[in-house]
Design an enzyme around this catalytic site. Structure first.
Site, PDB file in Angstrom:
ATOM      1  CB  SER B 476      -0.906   0.005   1.226  1.00  0.00           C
ATOM      2  OG  SER B 476      -0.125   0.007   2.397  1.00  0.00           O
ATOM      3  CE  LYS B 478       1.606  -1.728   6.220  1.00  0.00           C
ATOM      4  NZ  LYS B 478       2.208  -2.574   5.210  1.00  0.00           N
ATOM      5  CB  THR B 480       7.194   4.027   0.195  1.00  0.00           C
ATOM      6  OG1 THR B 480       7.372   2.712  -0.314  1.00  0.00           O
ATOM      7  CG2 THR B 480       7.912   5.019  -0.681  1.00  0.00           C
ATOM      8  CD  GLU B 587       3.323  -3.932   9.922  1.00  0.00           C
ATOM      9  OE1 GLU B 587       2.754  -4.203  11.002  1.00  0.00           O
ATOM     10  OE2 GLU B 587       2.723  -3.801   8.852  1.00  0.00           O
TER      11      GLU B 587
END
Lengths: 249, 664
Positions: B476, B478, B480, B587
């Site tokens: 998605s 994220k 980056t 994460e």
């Protein structure tokens, strides 16, 4: 960065269809011949082959990385010194012989670099391991562990993108840290290198577990591509380049 | 063998990077250091495999240069590593290198120059030329004598090149050998301390068809780590078609148990009688799938990996059938490095199907996956048991066991908590904008054939003292986005401002914690790491305390021996001690058990309440909504709704900040 070197640009051109086996043999033969003769015509023939192969592979110009500034700088300094040093022939009072020699050297090394890179861009890296086993097969009676060497190449090719990611991550982490006073550049690189080596051995331990869980090292199977018409064309081109390089003195 | 491959890959990456940066000589030292660690832990034969692989791939980097570089790194590193293994001193190391490395180096360079005569005379002409350039400068400033002496010396050296070059290499070999010994020795100690001695677990060598069923252990006892109480005794019997879920928090020995069932290292494990050979890795025997998806796959192409280790090699039809059974139809030719975690794990399952495994051991195989991948792999494991395979699955998530037929709980019983974060009131304060993305777009490898767009016109405002959740699935954009906000990637479109000024590189006040904390920690001990990361030794103890790591207990621990959650907290402590105003966390909860999640979420809420700005990037839908002030969802590189009500109210009157969302 390193991920730009051995990285397939998908395609179905004749260059893509030449087997990795042929390519791995072709490169050293052509490179050595040009290096051995090392005349302007030989280098020109080599470059002609580069252009032909590049066009036949339909590669976009965007694949070519920009030359590093350090190298461009080194070249500039050498060029100035070589020109001051002078040598035959003298043009407008400047001895250009030294510069010619320098350019010849650069022309040769960029040629071998580009040839290697084109092979990297047109070959599925997964084919390299089986190709190595195939090339070495005649040595098997001498006790050369041809299959293991092929497996080593396969595992290495598998590890390269993982290492490239880790390299990127480790460098990024290091870039965000403050640099303590008195820390030399070698200390910096040593820190990053240590992290990478430790991590590569940890990953190796995990891979070793996976290998044991899959029955250890065995023959490399997978799509077995036999040489075909494109390989004959490639071999023909190789013969022409070698012959011209030797004959055009 | 595996460490030969990873070392070869590392050396190759260094050669390639060194060439691209034009700093080959500098990198050569570290190539040899990497090889020396391998050589110190392994026999010379393994070093030869690494050297061979690197040299073959070096052909593709442009011929003689990289191939010679690969060979030399392995000769120098291999010899120095062998000296380290034999505990030779400085003199012994120099001696071994003069006996091996120096002749090899001389032979290669003199040999190449002897064969390629044209290149040789060209090099010498160039050397003369350069010197003439220098000499003419010397002449002009009145140093004709020095110029003439230099010319004579150069001619003598060129005349005797085959003597001079080897002689000149002696000091080079000695200096490099000593540097490699020093650096390699340091790295080796760290590798040995964190991983123990090298050794490949042996595959099963039983004769005849394996017969692992029923899997039975009797009176098993084990100890997850030294100094903790023994677990067990445990009696188990697993028959065909049974699905056993082993549930427990991290660190109770789930992996030890599964590895013991596979007879793959039984250290710290005691069996009673009644055990049989599981036939690990053999057709009809036991298959094992581990936690890290990238390590479950060994070959660069799907069709190569799926047949790994199976003799005779299965036919194409069978490969096609098995791949479609695991939901990877048509992916035979895919490059395995482009697969998602879930796809990698399903590929590993496909391999076990092809070898007709009767027992499948899945050790936290879903722990590192996003929700979609986790569901697919769990379903697949369940299907296998329905079809008669005995499946043993370990997990730290009680919710993953819902479909398991039998549950074995190890360690303390965790409460079934869905939302792991205790209610911490969202901060009411809406501070000043700190980090602002203005219409940011990014394409990886822009301009090359591998160009991949990752972000399209993303605008985002992070305010002081708020915690923002950036959610999105794999791909998605994220991660980056987090790298761009950290100043690590310069976006190809749009701009980022930090405290009002343009962000053009990493800043000390913007901290980023990657998903894998290990590579971010570059010092051996916790205290040294936090001190190095912060650049301020006085803050170390306070920061460790704040992160729930008792400095007295953890300060001198080796970072490599910490659990995943502890490592993340060490990284955070380093960022907090540095005085970061913004924390970007990629994460942060991946792979943590419930207790670990709760702890980390609570610590983040405390940091937020102290005025730090926190952005958490995650694919985890369970991430504590209770603690985050608002949520932003990314899909396909764009921000999609809905936001928490009121959260999109970003443009306070008078401030020139953009509205979040996709710009037309």
């Amino acid at each position: 960065m390193s991920a730009r070197v051995i990285r397939l640009v998908p395609g179905t051109t004749i260059v893509h269809r030449v087997t990795a086996t042929t390519k791995l043999l072709w490169l050293p033969v052509v490179g050595s011949t040009v290096a051995f003769t090392f005349t302007w015509p030989a280098i020109a023939v080599g470059w002609a082959a580069v252009v032909v192969i590049f066009l036949a592979a339909r590669l976009p110009l965007g694949v070519i990385p920009r030359p590093p500034r350090v190298l461009v700088g080194m070249f500039a300094v050498s060029a100035v010194l070589a020109t001051i040093g002078g040598d035959e022939p003298v043009v407008f009072g400047l001895g250009l012989g030294g510069l010619y020699d320098l350019i010849r050297l650069v022309a040769f090394s960029t040629m071998t670099l580009t040839l290697g890179a084109i092979v990297g861009w047109t070959t599925d890296p997964a084919d390299l391991g089986p190709a190595v086993s195939r090339i070495l097969r005649p040595l098997r009676p001498l006790g050369v562990p041809t299959d293991r060497l092929g497996v080593a190449v396969i595992l290495t090719v598998r590890s390269i993108p993982l290492v490239a990611d880790e390299l990127r991550l480790a460098l990024a982490g290091w870039r965000t840290r403050p640099r303590p006073a008195g820390h030399s550049r070698i200390d910096d690189v040593a820190e990053v290198a240590t992290a990478l080596v430790v991590s590569s051995h940890r990953r190796a331990a995990e891979m070793a577990t996976t290998m044991a869980a899959r029955g250890g090292l065995t023959t490399v199977a997978g799509r077995d591509r036999r040489p075909g018409a494109p390989d004959i064309v490639a071999a023909g081109l190789g013969v022409v380049v070698v012959a011209l390089a030797v004959l055009l003195r | 063998m595996a460490d030969a491959a990873t070392t070869a890959a590392l050396v190759f990456a260094m050669i390639a990077t060194g060439r691209l940066l034009g700093a080959g000589t500098f990198f050569q030292l570290f190539e040899a250091v990497a090889v020396s660690v391998l050589a110190a832990r392994r026999r010379t034969r393994v070093v030869a495999y690494s050297g061979f692989s690197t040299a073959v791939l070096g052909i593709l980097l442009g011929g003689f240069g990289p191939v010679t570089q690969a060979v030399m790194a392995h000769v120098l590193g291999g010899t120095t590593g062998a000296a380290l293994r034999r505990r030779r001193g400085v003199a012994g190391t120099i001696g071994m290198n003069l006996a091996v490395t120096w002749p090899a180096m001389s032979l290669i360079s003199v040999g190449l120059l002897a064969v390629f005569t044209e290149i040789r005379s060209l090099w010498f002409d160039l050397a003369r030329n350069m010197w003439n350039g220098v000499a003419s400068i010397l002449g002009r400033i009145g140093l004709e004598g020095a110029a003439a002496a230099g010319t004579d010396l150069l001619e003598t050296l060129i005349g005797l090149w085959y003597v001079f070059i080897p002689l000149a290499q002696i000091p080079v070999v000695i200096v490099y050998a000593l540097l490699v010994r020093r650096l390699g020795g340091q790295v080796l100690r760290r590798v040995d301390r964190s991983l123990g001695p090298a050794g490949d677990p042996a595959p099963s060598h039983g004769v005849g068809a394996p017969n692992p069923l029923p899997v039975r252990i009797h009176q098993a006892r084990w100890r997850p780590a030294d100094g903790v109480p023994w677990m067990g005794p445990l009696d188990l019997e697993i028959t065909a078609g049974e699905h056993l879920s082993v549930v427990g928090p991290n660190g109770v020995g789930k992996t030890s148990l599964l590895h013991a069932l596979a007879r793959l290292g039984t250290a710290g494990f005691e069996f009673g009688d009644g055990t049989r050979d599981p036939g690990l890795g053999r057709v009809g025997g036991t298959a094992l799938i581990g936690q890290n998806p990238a390590a479950q796959v060994l070959a660069p192409r799907v069709s190569q990996d799926v047949v790994w280790g199976i003799l005779p090699p299965p036919g194409n039809d069978e490969i096609t059938r098995v791949l479609s059974e695991v939901g990877l139809e048509g992916m035979e030719d895919r490059d395995t490095s482009t697969l998602s975690g879930g796809e990698l794990q399903r590929l590993a399952v496909a391999n076990s199907l092809l070898r007709r495994a009767t027992v499948l051991l899945a050790d936290e195989a879903t722990a590192m996956l996003d929700p979609e991948g986790r569901a697919q792999v769990s379903d697949l494991l369940h299907d296998l048991s329905d079809r008669g395979t005995a499946v043993v699955q370990s997990t730290h998530r009680p919710e993953d066991t819902a479909r398991g037929s039998t549950i074995l709980t190890l360690g303390p019983t965790p409460a079934a908590v869905r939302d792991p974060v205790p209610t911490v009131p969202p901060s009411q304060a809406r501070g000043e904008p700190v980090l602002v993305a203005h219409d940011v777009s990014h394409t990886h490898d822009a301009g090359s054939p591998w160009a991949r767009p990752a972000l399209h016109g993303v605008s985002l405002v992070l305010r002081e003292g708020e915690m923002v959740l950036v959610k999105g699935s794999n791909g998605s954009g994220k991660t980056t986005l987090a790298w761009i906000l950290a100043g690590l990637i310069r976006p190809t479109g749009g701009r980022v401002t930090f405290a009002g000024s343009e962000l053009d590189g990493p800043r000390a006040q913007i901290g980023i914690a990657f998903q894998h904390p290990r590579l971010q920690m570059m010092r051996p001990t916790v205290r040294a790491e936090v001190a190095a990361s912060s650049g301020d030794e006085d803050q170390v103890d306070d920061a460790l305390d704040l992160m729930g790591l008792d400095p007295a207990r953890f300060g001198d621990r080796l970072v490599d021996t910490l659990s995943g959650g502890e490592q993340r907290r060490v990284v955070l402590a380093g960022l907090v001690a540095r005085g970061c105003r913004v924390l970007l966390l990629d994460e942060p909860l991946a792979g943590l058990d419930i207790e670990g999640r709760q702890l980390l979420a609570r610590l983040l809420a405390v940091l937020r309440n102290r005025g730090l700005t926190i952005a958490v990037v995650t694919h985890d839908p369970e991430w504590g909504l209770g603690a985050a002030d608002r949520t932003i969802e990314l899909a396909g590189g764009r921000i999609v709704g809905p936001h928490r009500p009121g959260a999109s109210d970003n443009s306070a009157p008078g401030t020139p900040t953009p509205t979040e969302g996709v710009h037309p």
